[in-house]
Design a protein around this motif. Structure first.
Motif, short mmCIF file in Angstrom:
data_model
loop_
_atom_site.label_atom_id
_atom_site.label_comp_id
_atom_site.label_asym_id
_atom_site.label_seq_id
_atom_site.Cartn_x
_atom_site.Cartn_y
_atom_site.Cartn_z
N PRO A 118 0.83 -1.21 0.00
CA PRO A 118 0.00 0.00 0.00
C PRO A 118 0.87 1.26 0.00
O PRO A 118 1.98 1.25 0.53
CB PRO A 118 -0.78 -0.13 1.32
CG PRO A 118 0.09 -0.97 2.20
CD PRO A 118 0.76 -1.94 1.28
N ASN A 119 0.37 2.32 -0.61
CA ASN A 119 1.05 3.61 -0.65
C ASN A 119 2.51 3.50 -1.12
O ASN A 119 3.45 3.83 -0.38
CB ASN A 119 1.02 4.27 0.73
CG ASN A 119 -0.39 4.45 1.25
OD1 ASN A 119 -1.27 4.89 0.52
ND2 ASN A 119 -0.62 4.08 2.50
N PRO A 120 2.72 3.01 -2.34
CA PRO A 120 4.09 2.84 -2.83
C PRO A 120 4.81 4.18 -3.00
O PRO A 120 4.17 5.21 -3.22
CB PRO A 120 3.90 2.14 -4.17
CG PRO A 120 2.54 2.56 -4.62
CD PRO A 120 1.72 2.65 -3.37
N LEU A 121 6.12 4.15 -2.91
CA LEU A 121 6.91 5.36 -3.11
C LEU A 121 6.88 5.75 -4.59
O LEU A 121 6.90 4.88 -5.46
CB LEU A 121 8.36 5.11 -2.69
CG LEU A 121 8.63 4.91 -1.20
CD1 LEU A 121 10.07 4.42 -0.99
CD2 LEU A 121 8.40 6.21 -0.44
N PRO A 122 6.86 7.04 -4.89
CA PRO A 122 6.93 7.47 -6.29
C PRO A 122 8.22 6.98 -6.95
O PRO A 122 9.28 6.95 -6.31
CB PRO A 122 6.90 9.00 -6.19
CG PRO A 122 6.25 9.29 -4.87
CD PRO A 122 6.67 8.17 -3.97
N LEU A 123 8.13 6.60 -8.20
CA LEU A 123 9.28 6.06 -8.92
C LEU A 123 10.47 7.02 -8.89
O LEU A 123 11.61 6.62 -8.60
CB LEU A 123 8.88 5.77 -10.37
CG LEU A 123 10.00 5.32 -11.31
CD1 LEU A 123 10.61 4.01 -10.85
CD2 LEU A 123 9.47 5.19 -12.75
N CYS A 127 14.20 6.33 -7.11
CA CYS A 127 15.45 6.34 -7.89
C CYS A 127 16.42 7.39 -7.38
O CYS A 127 17.62 7.13 -7.24
CB CYS A 127 15.14 6.58 -9.37
SG CYS A 127 14.24 5.23 -10.18
N LEU A 128 15.89 8.58 -7.07
CA LEU A 128 16.74 9.64 -6.54
C LEU A 128 17.30 9.25 -5.18
O LEU A 128 18.49 9.48 -4.89
CB LEU A 128 15.95 10.95 -6.43
CG LEU A 128 16.69 12.13 -5.79
CD1 LEU A 128 17.95 12.48 -6.59
CD2 LEU A 128 15.78 13.36 -5.67
#
Length: 242
Positions: A118-123, A127-128
Motif C-alpha cells: 500500500p502507498n508505494p513510493l513514487p518512482l 530512484c533519486l
C-alpha cells in the motif's frame, strides 16, 4: 588504468565477494518483506542505508584487503614494477562498481514491491533516493580499505557499523548533522523519501523535510571521498619503502 581495473576485478572471479553483490541486497529485501510487509519499501531503504550498506562496504573492503594480504602481506604486489597509486585507485573503483550493482539490485526489488504494497513510493523519489545513498556512501570505501589494513576485518566491520548506526542516527536530527559523515545520507532521506533517521515517516511540517540538506550532503560527500582517496592513495604509495 584500464588494465589495473581489469586485473583487480579478475581477482574476485568465482569468489564469495562477487556473490555478496547479490546476496546482501536480497537479504535486505527478504527481511523487510517478511518482517514488515506493509512498510516494505520504507524499511528496505532505511535498513539499507542505516545498517546493511555500511556493513556491506566494510565487508567487501576487508575481503579485498585480505585478498592481497594473504599473498605474503602485499609483498607480492609491492615487489612488482607497477604503479601502487593505480593499484589502490583500481581497488577503490572496483568496489565502487560492486556497491553500485548492489544498490541497483536493491532498487529493482524495491520498485517491484510497489505493485504489492500500500502507498508505494513514487518512482522518481525512489530512484533519486538510491542514487543519493550510493553517492553519499562512496567515501566509506577508501576509508574502510585503509581501516582494514589497520584493524583487520572484524575491527573494520565493528567500527563501520557501530559508527554508522549510533553516530548516524544520533546526530542526523541535530543541527550539527553536517559534521558527521554517517548522518549525511540519513538527513537527506527525509526530504527525498519522507523517512526519518529512526525509520518512521516524517509528518508535514517536520524541519527535517527541508531540502537544503541535499546539496550540502552531496557536496560534503564528494569532497570527503576525494580527500580520502588522495590521502589513502598517498599512504599506500609509501608502503613501497617497507
Amino acid at each position: 588504468m584500464g588494465q589495473y581495473l581489469k586485473a583487480e576485478n579478475l581477482k574476485f572471479k568465482r569468489t564469495f565477494t562477487r556473490k555478496l553483490i547479490l546476496l546482501i541486497p536480497l537479504a535486505t529485501l527478504f527481511l523487510t518483506w517478511f518482517l514488515s510487509f506493509n512498510w516494505y519499501q520504507i524499511n528496505a531503504f532505511n535498513w539499507w542505508y542505516v545498517l546493511m550498506m555500511p556493513g556491506y562496504i566494510a565487508l567487501i573492503s576487508a575481503l579485498s584487503d585480505q585478498k592481497e594480504a594473504k599473498k605474503r602481506g602485499y609483498r607480492g604486489v609491492l615487489a612488482l614494477p607497477v604503479s601502487l597509486k593505480k593499484i589502490w585507485v583500481a581497488k577503490v573503483m572496483n568496489l565502487i562498481l560492486y556497491a553500485a550493482l548492489s544498490c541497483l539490485i536493491l532498487l529493482i526489488g524495491i520498485l517491484l514491491g510497489s505493485f504489492t504494497v500500500p502507498n508505494p513510493l513514487p518512482l522518481g523519489d525512489a530512484c533519486l533516493g538510491m542514487l543519493l545513498i550510493f553517492a553519499t556512501s562512496l567515501w566509506q570505501i577508501p576509508f574502510c580499505l585503509f581501516l582494514s589494513r589497520k584493524t583487520g576485518m572484524v575491527g573494520t566491520i565493528l567500527i563501520q557499523v557501530a559508527a554508522g548506526f549510533l553516530l548516524g542516527v544520533l546526530l542526523a536530527t541535530k543541527s550539527i548533522w553536517w559534521l558527521c559523515p554517517y548522518s549525511w545520507t540519513m538527513r537527506m532521506m527525509a526530504p527525498v523519501l519522507g523517512i526519518l533517521p529512526n525509520g518512521t515517516l516524517a509528518l508535514s511540517g517536520d524541519p527535517l523535510l527541508n531540502s537544503s540538506s541535499i546539496p550540502v550532503g552531496i557536496a560534503l560527500s564528494i569532497l570527503l571521498f576525494i580527500l580520502l582517496l588522495i590521502a589513502t592513495t598517498g599512504w599506500f604509495q609509501k608502503q613501497e619503502a617497507r
